[in-house]
Motif scaffolding. Sequence first.
Motif, PDB file in Angstrom:
ATOM      1  N   GLY A 157    -183.578 -22.197 -88.382  1.00 23.90           N
ATOM      2  CA  GLY A 157    -182.757 -23.152 -89.118  1.00 23.90           C
ATOM      3  C   GLY A 157    -181.356 -22.671 -89.422  1.00 23.90           C
ATOM      4  O   GLY A 157    -180.685 -22.062 -88.584  1.00 23.90           O
ATOM      5  N   ASP A 158    -180.876 -22.962 -90.669  1.00 21.39           N
ATOM      6  CA  ASP A 158    -179.527 -22.564 -91.074  1.00 21.39           C
ATOM      7  C   ASP A 158    -179.346 -21.056 -90.968  1.00 21.39           C
ATOM      8  O   ASP A 158    -178.265 -20.562 -90.652  1.00 21.39           O
ATOM      9  N   GLY A 159    -180.420 -20.324 -91.218  1.00 19.87           N
ATOM     10  CA  GLY A 159    -180.329 -18.875 -91.123  1.00 19.87           C
ATOM     11  C   GLY A 159    -180.010 -18.415 -89.722  1.00 19.87           C
ATOM     12  O   GLY A 159    -179.282 -17.438 -89.527  1.00 19.87           O
ATOM     13  N   ALA A 160    -180.535 -19.120 -88.720  1.00 15.47           N
ATOM     14  CA  ALA A 160    -180.264 -18.761 -87.331  1.00 15.47           C
ATOM     15  C   ALA A 160    -178.805 -19.028 -86.981  1.00 15.47           C
ATOM     16  O   ALA A 160    -178.131 -18.183 -86.382  1.00 15.47           O
ATOM     17  N   MET A 161    -178.303 -20.196 -87.346  1.00 20.19           N
ATOM     18  CA  MET A 161    -176.908 -20.542 -87.059  1.00 20.19           C
ATOM     19  C   MET A 161    -175.966 -19.574 -87.754  1.00 20.19           C
ATOM     20  O   MET A 161    -174.982 -19.098 -87.169  1.00 20.19           O
ATOM     21  N   SER A 162    -176.265 -19.261 -89.004  1.00 16.58           N
ATOM     22  CA  SER A 162    -175.407 -18.360 -89.763  1.00 16.58           C
ATOM     23  C   SER A 162    -175.443 -16.948 -89.198  1.00 16.58           C
ATOM     24  O   SER A 162    -174.411 -16.293 -89.072  1.00 16.58           O
ATOM     25  N   ALA A 163    -176.655 -16.479 -88.845  1.00 14.58           N
ATOM     26  CA  ALA A 163    -176.780 -15.119 -88.318  1.00 14.58           C
ATOM     27  C   ALA A 163    -176.002 -14.961 -87.026  1.00 14.58           C
ATOM     28  O   ALA A 163    -175.322 -13.957 -86.800  1.00 14.58           O
ATOM     29  N   LEU A 164    -176.071 -15.960 -86.157  1.00 12.88           N
ATOM     30  CA  LEU A 164    -175.417 -15.867 -84.859  1.00 12.88           C
ATOM     31  C   LEU A 164    -173.923 -16.147 -84.936  1.00 12.88           C
ATOM     32  O   LEU A 164    -173.100 -15.389 -84.413  1.00 12.88           O
ATOM     33  N   PHE A 165    -173.564 -17.260 -85.566  1.00 11.17           N
ATOM     34  CA  PHE A 165    -172.187 -17.745 -85.492  1.00 11.17           C
ATOM     35  C   PHE A 165    -171.392 -17.557 -86.783  1.00 11.17           C
ATOM     36  O   PHE A 165    -170.192 -17.832 -86.818  1.00 11.17           O
ATOM     37  N   GLY A 166    -172.060 -17.094 -87.838  1.00 13.25           N
ATOM     38  CA  GLY A 166    -171.359 -16.896 -89.102  1.00 13.25           C
ATOM     39  C   GLY A 166    -171.220 -18.189 -89.880  1.00 13.25           C
ATOM     40  O   GLY A 166    -171.540 -19.276 -89.400  1.00 13.25           O
ATOM     41  N   HIS A 167    -170.714 -18.076 -91.102  1.00 14.59           N
ATOM     42  CA  HIS A 167    -170.496 -19.277 -91.912  1.00 14.59           C
ATOM     43  C   HIS A 167    -169.346 -19.031 -92.887  1.00 14.59           C
ATOM     44  O   HIS A 167    -168.959 -17.897 -93.138  1.00 14.59           O
ATOM     45  N   GLU A 168    -168.834 -20.130 -93.409  1.00 13.29           N
ATOM     46  CA  GLU A 168    -167.812 -20.052 -94.443  1.00 13.29           C
ATOM     47  C   GLU A 168    -168.464 -20.178 -95.818  1.00 13.29           C
ATOM     48  O   GLU A 168    -169.506 -20.821 -95.970  1.00 13.29           O
ATOM     49  N   LYS A 169    -167.842 -19.571 -96.776  1.00 13.16           N
ATOM     50  CA  LYS A 169    -168.336 -19.636 -98.144  1.00 13.16           C
ATOM     51  C   LYS A 169    -168.500 -21.090 -98.581  1.00 13.16           C
ATOM     52  O   LYS A 169    -167.622 -21.924 -98.386  1.00 13.16           O
ATOM     53  N   GLY A 170    -169.690 -21.389 -99.158  1.00 17.90           N
ATOM     54  CA  GLY A 170    -169.939 -22.727 -99.675  1.00 17.90           C
ATOM     55  C   GLY A 170    -170.383 -23.737 -98.634  1.00 17.90           C
ATOM     56  O   GLY A 170    -170.562 -24.916 -98.960  1.00 17.90           O
ATOM     57  N   SER A 171    -170.607 -23.305 -97.394  1.00 19.61           N
ATOM     58  CA  SER A 171    -170.971 -24.264 -96.345  1.00 19.61           C
ATOM     59  C   SER A 171    -172.390 -24.783 -96.517  1.00 19.61           C
ATOM     60  O   SER A 171    -172.736 -25.836 -95.998  1.00 19.61           O
ATOM     61  N   PHE A 172    -173.246 -24.056 -97.224  1.00 22.69           N
ATOM     62  CA  PHE A 172    -174.596 -24.522 -97.545  1.00 22.69           C
ATOM     63  C   PHE A 172    -175.078 -23.739 -98.759  1.00 22.69           C
ATOM     64  O   PHE A 172    -174.454 -22.749 -99.175  1.00 22.69           O
ATOM     65  N   THR A 173    -176.163 -24.207 -99.352  1.00 21.42           N
ATOM     66  CA  THR A 173    -176.714 -23.547-100.540  1.00 21.42           C
ATOM     67  C   THR A 173    -177.043 -22.090-100.228  1.00 21.42           C
ATOM     68  O   THR A 173    -177.755 -21.788 -99.273  1.00 21.42           O
ATOM     69  N   GLY A 174    -176.503 -21.209-101.028  1.00 18.44           N
ATOM     70  CA  GLY A 174    -176.727 -19.787-100.810  1.00 18.44           C
ATOM     71  C   GLY A 174    -175.614 -19.090-100.054  1.00 18.44           C
ATOM     72  O   GLY A 174    -175.607 -17.871 -99.958  1.00 18.44           O
ATOM     73  N   ALA A 175    -174.658 -19.871 -99.511  1.00 15.81           N
ATOM     74  CA  ALA A 175    -173.528 -19.269 -98.782  1.00 15.81           C
ATOM     75  C   ALA A 175    -172.466 -18.861 -99.794  1.00 15.81           C
ATOM     76  O   ALA A 175    -171.472 -19.564-100.022  1.00 15.81           O
ATOM     77  N   LEU A 176    -172.679 -17.709-100.443  1.00 19.11           N
ATOM     78  CA  LEU A 176    -171.815 -17.274-101.544  1.00 19.11           C
ATOM     79  C   LEU A 176    -170.545 -16.596-101.072  1.00 19.11           C
ATOM     80  O   LEU A 176    -169.619 -16.412-101.844  1.00 19.11           O
ATOM     81  N   LYS A 177    -170.506 -16.191 -99.814  1.00 19.03           N
ATOM     82  CA  LYS A 177    -169.304 -15.575 -99.259  1.00 19.03           C
ATOM     83  C   LYS A 177    -169.281 -15.777 -97.749  1.00 19.03           C
ATOM     84  O   LYS A 177    -170.294 -16.131 -97.142  1.00 19.03           O
ATOM     85  N   ASP A 178    -168.120 -15.559 -97.153  1.00 18.80           N
ATOM     86  CA  ASP A 178    -168.006 -15.699 -95.706  1.00 18.80           C
ATOM     87  C   ASP A 178    -168.904 -14.680 -95.012  1.00 18.80           C
ATOM     88  O   ASP A 178    -169.119 -13.566 -95.495  1.00 18.80           O
ATOM     89  N   ARG A 179    -169.404 -15.088 -93.845  1.00 18.49           N
ATOM     90  CA  ARG A 179    -170.233 -14.194 -93.028  1.00 18.49           C
ATOM     91  C   ARG A 179    -169.706 -14.233 -91.597  1.00 18.49           C
ATOM     92  O   ARG A 179    -169.560 -15.322 -91.029  1.00 18.49           O
ATOM     93  N   PRO A 180    -169.391 -13.100 -91.004  1.00 18.06           N
ATOM     94  CA  PRO A 180    -168.779 -13.124 -89.672  1.00 18.06           C
ATOM     95  C   PRO A 180    -169.729 -13.568 -88.565  1.00 18.06           C
ATOM     96  O   PRO A 180    -169.310 -14.211 -87.604  1.00 18.06           O
ATOM     97  N   GLY A 181    -171.011 -13.246 -88.645  1.00 17.61           N
ATOM     98  CA  GLY A 181    -171.949 -13.594 -87.588  1.00 17.61           C
ATOM     99  C   GLY A 181    -171.993 -12.532 -86.499  1.00 17.61           C
ATOM    100  O   GLY A 181    -171.050 -11.763 -86.291  1.00 17.61           O
ATOM    101  N   LEU A 182    -173.114 -12.495 -85.783  1.00 21.37           N
ATOM    102  CA  LEU A 182    -173.333 -11.442 -84.794  1.00 21.37           C
ATOM    103  C   LEU A 182    -172.445 -11.586 -83.566  1.00 21.37           C
ATOM    104  O   LEU A 182    -172.071 -10.585 -82.949  1.00 21.37           O
TER     105      LEU A 182
END
Length: 564
Positions: free
Chosen positions: A253-278
């Motif tokens: 799910g969202d964890g897979a997308m975030s782990a691979l491609f990263g996410h911006e802060k606030g993009s979903f519940t629990g996204a407390l800071k930017d994540r670069p992704g693998l």
Amino acid sequence: MTRKPTVILGMLGPTLDTGKTPERWSRWRPSVALCQHEDLLVDRFELIYQGRFEALAGTVMEDVRHVSPETVVRGHVVDVDDPWDFEAVYGALHDFARSYPFAPEREDYLIHITTGTHVAQICLFLLTESRYFPGRLIQTSPPKRDRAELAAGSFTIIDLDLSKYDRIASRFHKEQLEGVSFLKSGIATRNAGYNKLIERIEHVAIASRAPILLMGPTGAGKSQLARRIYDLKKGRRQVSGDFVDLNCATIRGDGAMSALFGHEKGSFTGALKDRPGLLRKAHEGVLFLDEIGELGADEQAMLLRAIEEKAFLPVGSDREVRSEFQLLAGTNRDLSLEVAAGRFREDLLARINLWTFRLPGLRERVEDIEPNLEYELEASARLLGVRITMSRDARGRFLRFATSREALWPGNFRDFNAAVTRMATLAPGGRIGVDVVEEEIERLSEAWRRGRAAGGVGSAGGGVGEASGGVREASDGMGQASDGEDVVVAVLGARRAAVLDPFDRVQLAEVLRVLKGARSLSEAGRVLFAASRAKKKSVNDADRLRKYLARFDIDWSGLVGDGG
């Protein structure tokens, strides 16, 4: 498309480049002339020279800056006692190449082979051909007398094709063997098919940046080989980034997308800071996605775009991120069947299927059990910090068992490693005797018996003196073991399986293999009857398959729950 900076590496020519007086401008000097061509923009010039020619090198570098102000010129002192000594020159240039911070993903390199002694020119050629200098050759010529207006002379860029230089390439046969041995962790494997496979992987790993797909059963060594491929490429300065790996079966799910491609802060519940992704972490390096067949549809679509365009959108962002990485993928599934079942994108498989290599399981490489035993004993010695030996009788007993039909090795080299580690740990004074071997054989055999009784083939493990009845290294679903014959035994039992004709047994094994990855009888039927169903006006794949299973008193609902 943005042009990469052009970098020239060349030797100072004490004869051709000479000159201090103003008359030098009336002479053709190869190193200076290189930067006078209107159709060759040189961003940086790396001039290699011996320390005794410091003054001449300074003059040449100043003249290059004069004729081409946009060119950055840097000098490098590489001294040899005898410039005509092949071994000394090659060694000095080889050391220079290994220490130079090449970045071929960001820069284009041209290796100038017009100046320097003939020995130096040959060495530059060989080091470029073997990719220690990751570039192309450039050769320059003086202007013809009847064409004086071309004061810079002419140049030719040579893109080496190894197939044209078989004799020269043969000089690097030893180096190739070293690369193959490196990929095999230094194990002197004896299986001819496996050795040929590793030779091909070594060649592709050095020659290509295209995706590589590693197939094979669990424990066959895909992860270890992927890391070795990266280390080999890193040693040849073909990648400068990191090795980033992920088991795709561990994310959803969202964890897979975030782990691979990263996410911006606030993009979903629990996204407390930017994540670069693998993918971003693997920039200019290697990304290894093990069990790639476990990725969801959305991740597959995003990954395909990232492979093709080197760009993707992090979760919650409308700004593209770029990443130059080489993809290595691993799977123990038949991805073509996954495509047929609608669980894997056909276009993604086509993109990662350019170089596909299937790693055989341990039972397919019984010749390699003995050299792998030596490797594992040495690894256990390093792990435990003591010298590990094996008596002659103990070695013979273990090898006879390990290579026999009794030894199932469902977890392949993972199980083998665990077995040797346990024996080394239990060995009194670091010497493995027959009693320790017999104990391990009993442990393995009991674990595999329990696994079969539970519907699969167990992997021995757990505490000292007992097998773990709950852990299984069989491939996913329905007790599928490392070969089709075992899954028939797991479903029917050994007695019923023994009375089947070989033809029926092989056919049933294939049906069960497809069923284990299907969500319903209908889905499995679409795969199994793909050819014949196209000729029928109406089809009922589920009923057809249910009747086939009834011939063997197999109930679909009893295997994986109610389907249809």
